[in-house]
Design a protein around this motif. Sequence first.
Motif, PDB file in Angstrom:
ATOM      1  N   ASP A  33       0.669  12.202  12.398  1.00  0.00           N
ATOM      2  CA  ASP A  33       0.120  11.010  11.765  1.00  0.00           C
ATOM      3  C   ASP A  33       0.410  10.832  10.169  1.00  0.00           C
ATOM      4  O   ASP A  33       0.656  12.030   9.439  1.00  0.00           O
ATOM      5  CB  ASP A  33      -1.593  11.478  11.862  1.00  0.00           C
ATOM      6  CG  ASP A  33      -1.949  11.105  13.237  1.00  0.00           C
ATOM      7  OD1 ASP A  33      -1.116  10.314  14.079  1.00  0.00           O
ATOM      8  OD2 ASP A  33      -2.890  11.486  13.900  1.00  0.00           O
ATOM      9  N   ALA A  36      -2.181   5.551   6.320  1.00  0.00           N
ATOM     10  CA  ALA A  36      -1.955   4.070   6.647  1.00  0.00           C
ATOM     11  C   ALA A  36      -2.932   3.026   5.986  1.00  0.00           C
ATOM     12  O   ALA A  36      -2.848   1.920   6.251  1.00  0.00           O
ATOM     13  CB  ALA A  36      -2.233   4.095   8.357  1.00  0.00           C
ATOM     14  N   TRP A 391       3.713  -3.300   8.235  1.00  0.00           N
ATOM     15  CA  TRP A 391       4.875  -2.750   8.139  1.00  0.00           C
ATOM     16  C   TRP A 391       6.114  -3.610   7.622  1.00  0.00           C
ATOM     17  O   TRP A 391       6.112  -4.653   7.945  1.00  0.00           O
ATOM     18  CB  TRP A 391       5.308  -2.191   9.518  1.00  0.00           C
ATOM     19  CG  TRP A 391       6.710  -1.804   9.935  1.00  0.00           C
ATOM     20  CD1 TRP A 391       6.951  -0.301   9.687  1.00  0.00           C
ATOM     21  CD2 TRP A 391       7.938  -2.370  10.281  1.00  0.00           C
ATOM     22  NE1 TRP A 391       8.352  -0.384  10.092  1.00  0.00           N
ATOM     23  CE2 TRP A 391       8.878  -1.628  10.411  1.00  0.00           C
ATOM     24  CE3 TRP A 391       7.995  -3.440  10.618  1.00  0.00           C
ATOM     25  CZ2 TRP A 391      10.009  -1.883  10.797  1.00  0.00           C
ATOM     26  CZ3 TRP A 391       9.159  -4.147  11.173  1.00  0.00           C
ATOM     27  CH2 TRP A 391      10.336  -3.141  11.169  1.00  0.00           C
ATOM     28  N   GLN A 411       5.666   2.661  11.276  1.00  0.00           N
ATOM     29  CA  GLN A 411       4.172   2.864  11.399  1.00  0.00           C
ATOM     30  C   GLN A 411       3.489   1.856  11.152  1.00  0.00           C
ATOM     31  O   GLN A 411       3.661   0.792  10.402  1.00  0.00           O
ATOM     32  CB  GLN A 411       4.136   4.129  10.158  1.00  0.00           C
ATOM     33  CG  GLN A 411       2.452   4.505  10.203  1.00  0.00           C
ATOM     34  CD  GLN A 411       2.347   5.439   8.893  1.00  0.00           C
ATOM     35  OE1 GLN A 411       3.167   5.371   8.082  1.00  0.00           O
ATOM     36  NE2 GLN A 411       1.249   6.029   8.780  1.00  0.00           N
ATOM     37  N   SER A 427      -2.340   6.562  11.113  1.00  0.00           N
ATOM     38  CA  SER A 427      -1.719   6.225  12.234  1.00  0.00           C
ATOM     39  C   SER A 427      -0.330   7.072  12.420  1.00  0.00           C
ATOM     40  O   SER A 427       0.166   7.721  11.429  1.00  0.00           O
ATOM     41  CB  SER A 427      -1.509   4.764  12.004  1.00  0.00           C
ATOM     42  OG  SER A 427      -0.153   4.489  10.989  1.00  0.00           O
ATOM     43  N   LYS A 428       0.241   6.867  13.478  1.00  0.00           N
ATOM     44  CA  LYS A 428       1.459   7.710  14.101  1.00  0.00           C
ATOM     45  C   LYS A 428       2.623   7.343  13.309  1.00  0.00           C
ATOM     46  O   LYS A 428       3.064   5.950  13.140  1.00  0.00           O
ATOM     47  CB  LYS A 428       1.532   7.634  15.356  1.00  0.00           C
ATOM     48  CG  LYS A 428       2.445   8.568  15.766  1.00  0.00           C
ATOM     49  CD  LYS A 428       1.918  10.019  15.850  1.00  0.00           C
ATOM     50  CE  LYS A 428       0.791  10.125  16.954  1.00  0.00           C
ATOM     51  NZ  LYS A 428       0.123  11.496  16.917  1.00  0.00           N
ATOM     52  N   VAL A 429       3.463   8.130  12.616  1.00  0.00           N
ATOM     53  CA  VAL A 429       4.659   7.858  11.861  1.00  0.00           C
ATOM     54  C   VAL A 429       5.542   8.110  13.193  1.00  0.00           C
ATOM     55  O   VAL A 429       5.609   9.095  13.966  1.00  0.00           O
ATOM     56  CB  VAL A 429       4.877   8.897  11.036  1.00  0.00           C
ATOM     57  CG1 VAL A 429       6.451   9.162  10.631  1.00  0.00           C
ATOM     58  CG2 VAL A 429       3.982   8.699   9.691  1.00  0.00           C
TER      59      VAL A 429
END
Length: 436
Positions: A33, A36, A391, A411, A427-429
């Motif tokens: 994570d 974000a 993004w 991301q 949020s997920k990288v």
Amino acid sequence: MTLTFLTAALLAGCAGAPPAAVEPGVTVVDVTDGWARNSVNAVVFRKNSLVTHGDQQYVAFYDADARLVLGRRQLGSDAWTLKTTPFTGNARDAHNSISLMVDGAGYLHVAWDHHNNALRYARSLQPGGLVLSDKLPMTGRDERSVSYPEFYRQPDGGLLFFYRDGGSGRGNLVINRYDTATQAWTRLHANLISGEGRRNAYWQAHQDHRGTLHVSWVWRESPDVASNHDLAYARSRDGGRSWERSDGRPYTLPITAASAEVAARIPQGSELINQTSMSADRDGNPFIASYWRRAGSTVPQYQLVYQRGGAWREMELGFRRTPFTLSGGGTKAIPISRPQVMVSLEGERPTALLVFRDAERGSRVSVAQIHDVDTPRWTVRDLTTEPVGAWEPSFDTELWRLRGTLNLFLQTVQQVDGEGTADVPPSKVRVLQWRP
């Protein structure tokens, strides 16, 4: 873990939902994570967000507490080794991104948290290591008002470091060079492109397979993005020491608005964006990707400005339908991303990829594939089914150059207009992998 998606996996818009890949051959690898609340981890001008050296790939990003995190994996693996460094950044300012590069001896170089403030730079203590030194100076000159740091690895393994000295509308382009044998930085140019105290150049650069450096830029007359105008060009065939126009005529330095070669005339107020991307074909012809609105139209379109036969040409990829306006300062909330362009080195006629994100297409990761620049034809498709928010694309330039494999930093992030931050969780990288 590594995920290959053929259909949407989870509900669209969820912060942790994987952006499902729909293009055959696309895979998405999770890292961990990251921050974000704005687009600081996912701006287009990161050089680099990802970088490969040998069989190792490295990544850098801010975590939920705005700490600088480094990661490493073996190419082909989905297992990352992560290191949270002692350094933090003002992640609330989306300008303050992290730039990462590896020199020819395997040492990591990192610059982070810059927007008109003092240089923040460190390098790894060991080749391939994730433990960084304390903050270091480079030359010790012109290091109190740094913005937009970018590294470029040279054919001999040394590095170039580009940055702006000064503020928006009144800045100069500085270039330093790093020697791997001495582990020392020297100054190449304190003022390569001069704003003469009245404007500044927002640049994009590319080093081609021959070692030629290409730089293009728009001029901005004030902090207001609407004052962007014109697209100019220069190149260097000796590692950044001397500079010339596309026809080989040398520049007298610094380059100014009066002396710059104009690749495209674009007036102020054209919704012309700054800091995009460029590439070059196998013959060294430059290709510059951007977007702006042409006279008589209300819709900004992606544009490709390039050289063929010694002449500048323009290609408008006119598939957009929605108007928008750029105006004001700070990081804008814009319905499209700035584009990344990659040009193939194969074939008689250049082909290109333009990677972008557009609200018209559900804010997915999308790509326009230009099949032949001489007879403008392109197809547009999505690489993911899920939205990625605000993004913008950045990618592993070294992996693309050496293997023709596209690895995008991925991301889902948000961006509030005028440098605000959104109240959203981490949020997920991820890394999106695709071999076109």
